[in-house]
Design a protein around this motif. Structure first.
Motif, short mmCIF file in Angstrom:
data_model
loop_
_atom_site.label_atom_id
_atom_site.label_comp_id
_atom_site.label_asym_id
_atom_site.label_seq_id
_atom_site.Cartn_x
_atom_site.Cartn_y
_atom_site.Cartn_z
N LEU A 22 36.09 39.26 50.75
CA LEU A 22 34.87 39.95 50.31
C LEU A 22 34.63 39.76 48.81
N THR A 23 35.72 39.77 48.03
CA THR A 23 35.62 39.55 46.60
C THR A 23 35.03 38.17 46.29
N VAL A 24 35.52 37.16 47.01
CA VAL A 24 35.01 35.79 46.83
C VAL A 24 33.52 35.73 47.15
N ILE A 25 33.12 36.33 48.25
CA ILE A 25 31.71 36.29 48.66
C ILE A 25 30.81 36.99 47.65
N ILE A 26 31.23 38.18 47.20
CA ILE A 26 30.42 38.95 46.25
C ILE A 26 30.29 38.21 44.92
N GLY B 275 42.90 44.95 38.48
CA GLY B 275 43.22 46.26 39.05
C GLY B 275 43.20 46.24 40.56
N ILE B 276 42.18 45.61 41.13
CA ILE B 276 42.09 45.48 42.59
C ILE B 276 43.26 44.65 43.11
N GLY C 298 44.40 43.45 52.57
CA GLY C 298 44.29 42.75 51.30
C GLY C 298 43.56 41.43 51.43
N ALA C 299 43.79 40.72 52.52
CA ALA C 299 43.11 39.44 52.76
C ALA C 299 41.62 39.66 52.94
N ILE C 300 41.24 40.73 53.66
CA ILE C 300 39.83 41.06 53.85
C ILE C 300 39.18 41.36 52.50
N VAL C 301 39.88 42.13 51.66
CA VAL C 301 39.37 42.46 50.33
C VAL C 301 39.18 41.18 49.50
N ALA C 302 40.14 40.26 49.58
CA ALA C 302 40.05 39.01 48.82
C ALA C 302 38.85 38.18 49.26
N LEU D 199 46.49 36.86 44.50
CA LEU D 199 46.32 35.67 43.67
C LEU D 199 44.88 35.17 43.74
N ILE D 200 44.28 35.22 44.92
CA ILE D 200 42.88 34.82 45.06
C ILE D 200 41.99 35.70 44.19
N ILE D 201 42.28 37.00 44.17
CA ILE D 201 41.44 37.94 43.41
C ILE D 201 41.56 37.71 41.91
N ILE D 202 42.79 37.58 41.40
CA ILE D 202 42.92 37.37 39.95
C ILE D 202 42.45 35.98 39.54
N ALA D 203 42.57 35.01 40.44
CA ALA D 203 42.06 33.67 40.14
C ALA D 203 40.54 33.70 40.03
#
Length: 352
Positions: free
Chosen positions: A199-203, A250-251, A193-197, A61-65
């Protein structure tokens, strides 16, 4: 000593931006809610793992948001992301379990489906100038229909050893955890998945803050005609926003599969609305031009914390969470409107 000159030096040279102001409100709201939960209900709120589970359970949800935030900043909307996550999850699970596929190829499939949605919808919105709500509504129905075509019945990954190892992998947080009744210390953890989320926020935060593309998203969302006059390619920038949102979907679909290990037609049901609500709570304006990825992260955290508080209050029926989400969303929309209107009036008066 000239105190007037000293005071003038202390005062900020320019007012805080709308994005920073709304971000501050969101962070303060989350901190206040979590502190209230710790003081009033205690229990799980005092367990550090419950805090980290906000990331573990809602990484997708963090990633798609985050993807929706970028689209909304640029002045658009995408309500197909929930259906896209469901389709990706079901496709990858069926591929891994029934077709004997490997994890790397399933990741490529997930990214390919997400990019496909982003490219097609971005083209329709940016170059054919079709209303984004209509385009992404069609995308949502298409994705949900395709999910049932891939498999009507729920499917669970049981045979792929590498996938199961990735699913169970935990990153321990050193020195953070809780004690059991017999005195055993248990470390808190984050899933992949939480680590990926995170990192996604930071990038994405760095992209929006320090790159020309990020500044262009804000420019076309604030005023597309002015952005065009400044030499910004509005169509290309808007198209990029939708492609990026599709890639993030997709991620998110792969991350969702890593968390649940199963595919179901009802996967991520309503996730697009939760993502939009999280973005708005995080300070993103539906009108475009204002928003922050960090705010979106705290928007998701605030939304899930208030749901936990509702359950802790004894209101376990699912409709209470939906009612609370609706009230919270209305409150933040009203709060944003009042604050920004008052701020615009104040700055106008000061300029005069």
């Amino acid at each position: 000593m000239d105190f007037k000159n000293v005071i003038n030096k202390i005062k900020p040279k320019k007012p805080v931006s709308n994005t920073a102001l709304l971000l501050t409100i969101t962070i303060c709201t989350f901190v206040a809610m979590y502190l209230i939960g710790m003081i009033v209900w205690g229990g799980g709120f005092l367990n550090p793992q419950q805090f980290f589970n906000i990331f573990n359970n809602n990484a997708y949800l963090i990633i798609i948001a985050c993807g929706l935030t970028i689209v909304m900043i640029s002045g658009g909307i995408d309500i197909s992301v929930g259906g896209c996550v469901a389709l990706i999850t079901m496709t990858c699970v069926v591929y891994l379990e029934n077709k004997g596929g490997n994890v790397f190829t399933s990741l490529l499939i997930a990214l390919g489906i997400g990019l496909g949605f982003g490219i097609v919808q971005g083209f329709f919105v940016s170059y054919l100038k079709i209303q984004p709500f209509i385009v992404t509504l069609a995308g949502m129905f298409f994705a949900k229909g395709m999910t049932t075509i891939v498999s009507v019945n729920p499917v669970t990954v049981k045979a792929n050893e590498l996938f199961l190892k990735l699913k169970e992998f935990e990153v321990k947080i050193p020195g953070v955890g809780s004690y059991t009744r017999n005195g055993t210390f248990i470390n808190s953890y984050l899933e992949i998945g939480a680590i990926v989320a995170i990192l996604t926020v930071i990038i994405l935060w760095a992209v929006l803050k320090w790159t020309r593309t990020g500044r262009n998203f804000y420019a076309i969302g604030g005023n597309a005609e002015s952005a065009l006059m400044l030499g910004i390619n509005v169509q290309k920038t808007r198209f990029t926003a939708y492609v990026l949102c599709g890639l993030l979907a997709g991620i998110a679909g792969f991350v969702y599969m890593l968390h649940t290990g199963a595919g179901n037609a009802s996967n991520a049901d309503g996730a697009e609305m939760e993502a939009i609500a999280s973005s708005i709570i995080g300070g993103t304006l539906l009108s475009g031009g204002v928003g922050n990825i960090i705010g979106t992260l705290f928007g998701v955290m605030s939304l899930k914390t208030i749901n936990t508080i509702v359950i802790a209050s004894g209101l376990t029926d699912p409709w209470w969470q939906k009612i609370t989400t609706g009230l919270m969303l209305c409150f933040f929309i009203l709060l944003q409107s009042v604050i920004l209107s008052a701020r615009k009036k104040k700055l106008g008066t000061a300029a005069a």
